[in-house]
Design a protein around this motif. Sequence first.
Motif, PDB file in Angstrom:
ATOM      1  N   ASP A  85       0.932  -1.249  -0.294  1.00  0.00           N
ATOM      2  CA  ASP A  85       0.306   0.108  -0.221  1.00  0.00           C
ATOM      3  C   ASP A  85       0.866   1.017  -0.003  1.00  0.00           C
ATOM      4  O   ASP A  85       0.380   2.133  -0.362  1.00  0.00           O
ATOM      5  CB  ASP A  85      -0.804  -0.091   1.361  1.00  0.00           C
ATOM      6  CG  ASP A  85      -2.148  -0.444   1.083  1.00  0.00           C
ATOM      7  OD1 ASP A  85      -2.822  -1.576  -0.750  1.00  0.00           O
ATOM      8  OD2 ASP A  85      -2.886  -1.019   2.092  1.00  0.00           O
ATOM      9  N   TYR A 104      -7.335  -5.787   2.101  1.00  0.00           N
ATOM     10  CA  TYR A 104      -8.303  -4.662   1.588  1.00  0.00           C
ATOM     11  C   TYR A 104      -6.659  -4.206   1.433  1.00  0.00           C
ATOM     12  O   TYR A 104      -5.504  -4.422   1.681  1.00  0.00           O
ATOM     13  CB  TYR A 104      -8.532  -4.452   3.223  1.00  0.00           C
ATOM     14  CG  TYR A 104      -9.932  -4.953   3.560  1.00  0.00           C
ATOM     15  CD1 TYR A 104     -11.153  -4.686   3.459  1.00  0.00           C
ATOM     16  CD2 TYR A 104      -9.848  -5.767   4.240  1.00  0.00           C
ATOM     17  CE1 TYR A 104     -11.953  -5.305   3.900  1.00  0.00           C
ATOM     18  CE2 TYR A 104     -10.817  -6.712   5.041  1.00  0.00           C
ATOM     19  CZ  TYR A 104     -11.909  -6.155   4.878  1.00  0.00           C
ATOM     20  OH  TYR A 104     -13.253  -6.486   5.348  1.00  0.00           O
ATOM     21  N   ARG A 105      -7.392  -2.326   1.294  1.00  0.00           N
ATOM     22  CA  ARG A 105      -6.271  -1.868   0.510  1.00  0.00           C
ATOM     23  C   ARG A 105      -6.946  -0.776   1.826  1.00  0.00           C
ATOM     24  O   ARG A 105      -8.057  -0.384   1.539  1.00  0.00           O
ATOM     25  CB  ARG A 105      -6.207  -1.580  -0.961  1.00  0.00           C
ATOM     26  CG  ARG A 105      -6.059  -2.673  -1.652  1.00  0.00           C
ATOM     27  CD  ARG A 105      -4.945  -3.552  -2.038  1.00  0.00           C
ATOM     28  NE  ARG A 105      -4.203  -2.774  -1.987  1.00  0.00           N
ATOM     29  CZ  ARG A 105      -3.486  -2.703  -2.534  1.00  0.00           C
ATOM     30  NH1 ARG A 105      -3.243  -2.765  -4.148  1.00  0.00           N
ATOM     31  NH2 ARG A 105      -1.881  -2.093  -2.743  1.00  0.00           N
ATOM     32  N   ASN A 106      -5.706   0.512   1.521  1.00  0.00           N
ATOM     33  CA  ASN A 106      -6.080   1.197   2.429  1.00  0.00           C
ATOM     34  C   ASN A 106      -6.394   2.684   1.022  1.00  0.00           C
ATOM     35  O   ASN A 106      -6.827   2.695   0.176  1.00  0.00           O
ATOM     36  CB  ASN A 106      -4.318   2.047   2.922  1.00  0.00           C
ATOM     37  CG  ASN A 106      -3.834   2.467   2.223  1.00  0.00           C
ATOM     38  OD1 ASN A 106      -3.999   3.172   1.524  1.00  0.00           O
ATOM     39  ND2 ASN A 106      -2.319   2.556   3.037  1.00  0.00           N
ATOM     40  N   ARG A 110      -7.334   3.542  -2.238  1.00  0.00           N
ATOM     41  CA  ARG A 110      -8.363   3.144  -3.128  1.00  0.00           C
ATOM     42  C   ARG A 110      -8.788   5.114  -3.864  1.00  0.00           C
ATOM     43  O   ARG A 110      -9.244   4.641  -4.295  1.00  0.00           O
ATOM     44  CB  ARG A 110      -9.736   3.477  -2.187  1.00  0.00           C
ATOM     45  CG  ARG A 110      -9.714   1.378  -1.131  1.00  0.00           C
ATOM     46  CD  ARG A 110     -10.895   1.409  -1.051  1.00  0.00           C
ATOM     47  NE  ARG A 110     -11.048   2.364   0.455  1.00  0.00           N
ATOM     48  CZ  ARG A 110     -10.518   2.707   1.684  1.00  0.00           C
ATOM     49  NH1 ARG A 110      -9.577   1.183   2.650  1.00  0.00           N
ATOM     50  NH2 ARG A 110     -11.009   3.226   2.531  1.00  0.00           N
ATOM     51  N   ILE A 164     -12.052  -6.006  -6.454  1.00  0.00           N
ATOM     52  CA  ILE A 164     -12.629  -5.655  -5.311  1.00  0.00           C
ATOM     53  C   ILE A 164     -12.884  -3.594  -5.962  1.00  0.00           C
ATOM     54  O   ILE A 164     -13.489  -3.259  -4.915  1.00  0.00           O
ATOM     55  CB  ILE A 164     -11.638  -5.701  -4.585  1.00  0.00           C
ATOM     56  CG1 ILE A 164     -11.230  -7.009  -4.281  1.00  0.00           C
ATOM     57  CG2 ILE A 164     -12.496  -4.734  -3.447  1.00  0.00           C
ATOM     58  CD1 ILE A 164     -12.431  -7.688  -4.176  1.00  0.00           C
ATOM     59  N   ASN A 165     -12.092  -3.197  -6.259  1.00  0.00           N
ATOM     60  CA  ASN A 165     -12.298  -1.612  -6.420  1.00  0.00           C
ATOM     61  C   ASN A 165     -11.939  -0.995  -7.973  1.00  0.00           C
ATOM     62  O   ASN A 165     -11.363  -1.930  -8.390  1.00  0.00           O
ATOM     63  CB  ASN A 165     -10.413  -1.200  -5.304  1.00  0.00           C
ATOM     64  CG  ASN A 165     -10.457  -1.661  -4.152  1.00  0.00           C
ATOM     65  OD1 ASN A 165     -10.057  -2.341  -3.717  1.00  0.00           O
ATOM     66  ND2 ASN A 165     -11.596  -0.669  -3.839  1.00  0.00           N
ATOM     67  N   ASP A 171     -16.183  -0.839  -3.204  1.00  0.00           N
ATOM     68  CA  ASP A 171     -15.109  -1.582  -2.901  1.00  0.00           C
ATOM     69  C   ASP A 171     -15.533  -2.522  -2.920  1.00  0.00           C
ATOM     70  O   ASP A 171     -16.441  -2.929  -1.330  1.00  0.00           O
ATOM     71  CB  ASP A 171     -14.376  -0.605  -1.546  1.00  0.00           C
ATOM     72  CG  ASP A 171     -13.735  -1.783  -1.170  1.00  0.00           C
ATOM     73  OD1 ASP A 171     -13.717  -2.701  -0.627  1.00  0.00           O
ATOM     74  OD2 ASP A 171     -12.111  -1.496  -0.785  1.00  0.00           O
ATOM     75  N   TYR A 173     -15.241  -5.394  -0.462  1.00  0.00           N
ATOM     76  CA  TYR A 173     -15.107  -5.539   0.616  1.00  0.00           C
ATOM     77  C   TYR A 173     -16.221  -4.409   1.437  1.00  0.00           C
ATOM     78  O   TYR A 173     -17.044  -5.604   2.008  1.00  0.00           O
ATOM     79  CB  TYR A 173     -13.849  -5.429   1.331  1.00  0.00           C
ATOM     80  CG  TYR A 173     -12.552  -6.819   0.733  1.00  0.00           C
ATOM     81  CD1 TYR A 173     -13.324  -8.190   0.734  1.00  0.00           C
ATOM     82  CD2 TYR A 173     -11.279  -6.337   0.308  1.00  0.00           C
ATOM     83  CE1 TYR A 173     -12.178  -8.508   0.119  1.00  0.00           C
ATOM     84  CE2 TYR A 173     -11.047  -7.556   0.015  1.00  0.00           C
ATOM     85  CZ  TYR A 173     -10.743  -8.130  -0.378  1.00  0.00           C
ATOM     86  OH  TYR A 173     -10.539  -8.883  -1.165  1.00  0.00           O
ATOM     87  N   GLU A 174     -16.514  -2.972   1.304  1.00  0.00           N
ATOM     88  CA  GLU A 174     -17.430  -2.594   2.288  1.00  0.00           C
ATOM     89  C   GLU A 174     -18.894  -2.483   1.557  1.00  0.00           C
ATOM     90  O   GLU A 174     -19.041  -2.671   2.177  1.00  0.00           O
ATOM     91  CB  GLU A 174     -17.409  -1.104   1.612  1.00  0.00           C
ATOM     92  CG  GLU A 174     -15.541  -0.656   2.356  1.00  0.00           C
ATOM     93  CD  GLU A 174     -15.517   0.581   2.237  1.00  0.00           C
ATOM     94  OE1 GLU A 174     -14.363   1.034   2.376  1.00  0.00           O
ATOM     95  OE2 GLU A 174     -15.949   1.316   0.901  1.00  0.00           O
TER      96      GLU A 174
END
Length: 190
Positions: A85, A104-106, A110, A164-165, A171, A173-174
Motif C-alpha cells: 500500500d 483490503y487496500r488502504n 483506494r 474489488i476496487n 469497494d 469488501y465494504e
Amino acid sequence: MAIRITAPLSEETIASLKSGDRVLISGTVYTARDAAHKRMTEQLEQGRELPFDIRNQVIYYVGPTPAKQGMVIGSAGPTTSGRMDKYAPKLMELGLKGMIGKGYRNADVREAIVRHKAVYFAAIGGSGALLSRTVKSVELVAYEDLGPEAIRKLAIEDFPAVVINDIHGNDLYESGVQNYRIQSDSDSAH
C-alpha cells in the motif's frame, strides 16, 4: 459468468469493470512483492528508471515457489496486498493500471485507484497450485537476488480474479458487509 479481459489493460476495459465482476485475465502481468516494491521506489528516488515500462501494466503480488520438473512455475498464490500500500499510489501515478493480490487496500490506495483510473483484483488465497496452472511462461525481469520476490514477467491464460476496487470508488469488501447488514436487519425484522 466471468468476463474475459486482456492485460496490459486498455482504458476501455478498465472503465467497463465494476466492483464484484468476476474476470478471467489473459496476457502479460508482472510479479512483485514487498522487497521488489521497496527497490523500485528506491530507484525512482535516485532518479533511475523502473526495470520495466509500467504504463498500462498489471502487477501480481506473488512470490512463486520454484517450479517442479515439467512445470513453468511453482505454487503462485497471492500475497497480502496491504504490504504494497505505501508504494502503490506512486506506481499508479506512473501508469500502473492493475494490481492482483488479496485483502483490503488502504484509503490512499483506494483514492489513487479512482484518481489514476486503475483497478484492484483479488485472487483466491490458498489456491496457489491451481493458479499456477494459468501461467504459461515465466521470464525473469529484474532483482534476481531477491529470489522468489524478483520481478518476473508472466504470460497467463484465464487467470481467475474478482474486481474489488473500480474506478468509481466502489469497494467489494465494504459493499459486501453493507449488503449483509441490510439483509440481516431485514431478516430480523420479520
